[in-house]
Design an enzyme around this catalytic site. Structure first.
Site, short mmCIF file in Angstrom:
data_model
loop_
_atom_site.label_atom_id
_atom_site.label_comp_id
_atom_site.label_asym_id
_atom_site.label_seq_id
_atom_site.Cartn_x
_atom_site.Cartn_y
_atom_site.Cartn_z
N CYS B 87 51.56 49.58 48.85
CA CYS B 87 50.57 49.40 47.77
C CYS B 87 49.45 50.43 47.87
O CYS B 87 48.61 50.52 46.96
CB CYS B 87 49.98 47.99 47.82
SG CYS B 87 51.21 46.73 48.15
N CYS B 210 46.65 35.20 42.79
CA CYS B 210 47.62 36.29 42.96
C CYS B 210 47.53 37.28 41.79
O CYS B 210 47.43 36.87 40.63
CB CYS B 210 49.03 35.72 42.99
SG CYS B 210 49.23 34.36 44.17
N LYS B 332 43.64 41.90 40.30
CA LYS B 332 43.79 40.53 39.84
C LYS B 332 43.91 40.43 38.32
O LYS B 332 44.74 39.66 37.80
CB LYS B 332 42.57 39.72 40.33
CG LYS B 332 42.55 38.27 39.97
CD LYS B 332 43.64 37.54 40.70
CE LYS B 332 43.97 36.22 40.03
NZ LYS B 332 44.78 36.40 38.79
N HIS B 336 48.32 45.42 38.87
CA HIS B 336 48.61 46.10 40.12
C HIS B 336 49.99 46.79 40.07
O HIS B 336 50.96 46.30 40.65
CB HIS B 336 48.55 45.09 41.28
CG HIS B 336 48.80 45.68 42.63
ND1 HIS B 336 48.59 47.00 42.95
CD2 HIS B 336 49.26 45.10 43.79
CE1 HIS B 336 48.90 47.20 44.23
NE2 HIS B 336 49.32 46.08 44.75
#
Lengths: 391, 391
Positions: B87, B210, B332, B336
């Site tokens: 990431c 998440c 959030k 992402h």
């Protein structure tokens, strides 16, 4: 731009290691590197690491492989970055680490590469390796990697009259060289008759034209000029480094008998180093297939276009010739652990320049300037490095 | 070390783009970047590109993705290198491109990132994303990514008394911010009641803790100080950049309520920039889960250890607060797209510092210094960048 030196290098033997994982292979090369540092080094001095690997993500489903490997050798907090440019992953890891040291961001950096190809079944390898070329127009249409290089070979033969025997001479030469290298995967000579008559793979390439499937790892320790003498009185400077890129799909290129990415990388490296092709004493060249070495001779300026066959007939690129190429055995005989290859080439150049080729038979005498050439896929990317021994 | 400025930045909207492939997404961000360059730029001036992506190799089986993408935007011969640190791939692409410009190897470089997460089915995503953590001790034992962050959250609550409501305030804040960002994936506010009562994912985390599964791309144009004014009178300088690494498996770490990789990266960036946490006007922070933002407050020096809950209660990190965090909506709410995230953060900081946040409601007033923080996996790697507007 700060000057950057190699002060240590390590490599596993290349071959098949069914009982070792990527962590163990990497640790083996790392330890070998530590032993090579003349005045010794505390590994905690290493400040940054770039590690090349292709299969980490796709073959093995491991993310952040660079961090994983550095943790395994007891250096979990060295910033570690994985680079992937197919078969040139190791070369681009080296390129990136050099930039970091040259920039002043750090003084001591590691460049490495690793692959465990024998854990991928051969059917899957054939399919999977295709990801290094173009997927949309090549891989999904069924074109394999050997198939692409077969197109290159056919075209080269058609345009320049390269013979089947001349192509085979690359394999014969590199097996002769590899037979003397204790770290090579295939340590046996082959005859020209064998090389011409191998089992067909993709016309005109046969089994002897193709490099093997290899496990292995290699690492190189880089240091700023300011600090190099802390570690050795015989540093090897990287006096030129270049990178190039091209369309992945060969159909998009003007020409397939020369790789523009490699020519760009070579031109940049020569310019930076202030040397010419005739100044190069020896070279490690990316011969994933015999035709790739043929193509490289022109791309690196070792001959005029289409003249590679003559170079082979004259044995100019054999050990003892004008410009020995792949004294290590090359990818063809030393082996080709994809991500490791670029750093493994640097390992060979480092040792040859320092007179440490181990076996005196294979030591190039009085070499001062070496070159390495690492190609991604079928010429999609490339790096070229020029090295000079000083002291 | 040469100073490096950002002179342009582009980003696709983040979201679901079922009809676009990676090439189209990249071209969209690239074109957006070209439009952002105040005095214009001939794209052929770009000399080098680093592009971050995780799924290229594993999800999509594409090698040499960086070269493929540059070819698609008409720049097939710009040396292009793919970087993968899970990431944090985008952050490390940016870090590497900065080093190349700082070293003098080139004057103009592109850093980018891309991911097309929605093409991976959600069952597969859950499994596949686990490659960003440790495979041997975590993924193959069944631990998912949400599971790891749930362990971190549980421990944080236990050690520091963080409440379920305080954790939920991260989501509420970031959705409030994201609702104002035209490029965010989720542009809707949520209430604290909703955020506390979401469907469970991994205790104590629920669905609102998440980040979503996102498609997107982002690119940043870097330039040496010498040439920056050719392209804009309002460059944004990267005055500090740091990187850190840790054991991938959380079991190997001394502490899981703070990420050592992020602390290392932050310390290095602060030191280089010569600024302190209290000098930062706003930050884009890696909130893949709400608890990740909580952890980041301490790692970046915005609060004392365990004090993150208080910061949230005081709304210190909300737009208008002492140190606004994730005004973009963060991972959030903005979304992402793994490899793109680090460069998307730089895009937001660049625009905020230049007063170009588009929607005046979300523009931070008179900000001079911004920070971005990109974390790989569950803290295995991290980058931190500090930016200052000049002119």
């Amino acid at each position: 731009m700060r000057r950057v030196a190699i002060v240590g290098a390590g490599q596993t033997p290349y071959g098949e290691f069914p009982t070792l994982g990527v962590k163990e292979l990497f640790a083996w090369a790392f330890k070998d590197m530590l032993h090579s540092v003349d005045k010794g080094i505390d590994p905690r001095e290493i400040q940054l690491a770039y590690i090349g690997s292709l299969s980490a993500g796709s073959g093995f489903q491991l993310g952040q492989l660079a961090a994983l490997l550095m943790g395994h050798v007891g250096l979990p907090h060295v910033p570690a970055i994985r680079v992937e440019n197919a078969c040139a992953s190791g070369g681009f890891a080296l390129y990136s680490a050099i930039c970091a040291v040259a920039s002043g961001k750090c003084d001591i950096a590691l460049a490495g590469g690793i692959e465990k190809m024998r854990d991928v079944s051969s059917t899957k390898t054939k399919y999977w390796l295709g990801i290094s070329g173009d997927t949309e127009f090549e891989r999904l249409a069924g074109l394999t990697f050997a198939g692409i290089y077969a197109l290159v070979a056919s075209r080269y033969m058609h345009e320049f009259g390269l013979t089947r025997e001349q192509l085979a001479k690359v394999a014969v030469k590199n097996h002769r060289h590899g037979a003397m290298n204790p770290k090579a995967q295939f340590r046996r000579e082959i005859t020209l008759e064998m090389a011409v008559a191998g089992a067909p793979v993709a016309y005109p390439l046969n089994i002897w034209d193709c490099c093997p499937t290899t496990d292995g790892a290699a690492v190189v320790l880089l240091c700023s000029e300011e600090r190099a003498r802390e570690f050795t009185d015989h540093p090897v400077y990287i006096i030129g480094y270049g990178a190039g890129t091209d369309y992945l799909a060969v159909q998009d290129r003007d020409c397939i008998t020369s790789f523009k990415a490699a020519r760009m990388a070579a031109q940049e490296a020569y310019k930076q180093a202030g040397v010419k092709p005739e100044d190069i004493d020896f070279a490690e060249v990316h011969d994933c297939f015999t035709i790739a070495e043929v193509v490289a001779y022109y791309d690196l300026g070792f001959c005029e276009k289409g003249e590679a066959g003559r170079l082979l007939d004259e044995e100019a690129t054999s050990l003892g010739g004008r410009i020995p190429v792949n004294v290590s055995g090359g990818l063809k005989s030393k082996g080709h652990p994809i991500g490791a290859t670029g750093c493994g080439q640097a390992y060979e150049v480092f040792n040859q320049l320092r007179g440490q080729a181990k076996n005196p038979e294979r030591q190039i005498k009085n070499a001062e300037i070496g070159l390495s050439h690492n190609v991604g896929g079928s010429g999609g990317t490339a790096t070229v490095f020029i090295y000079r021994r000083e002291g």
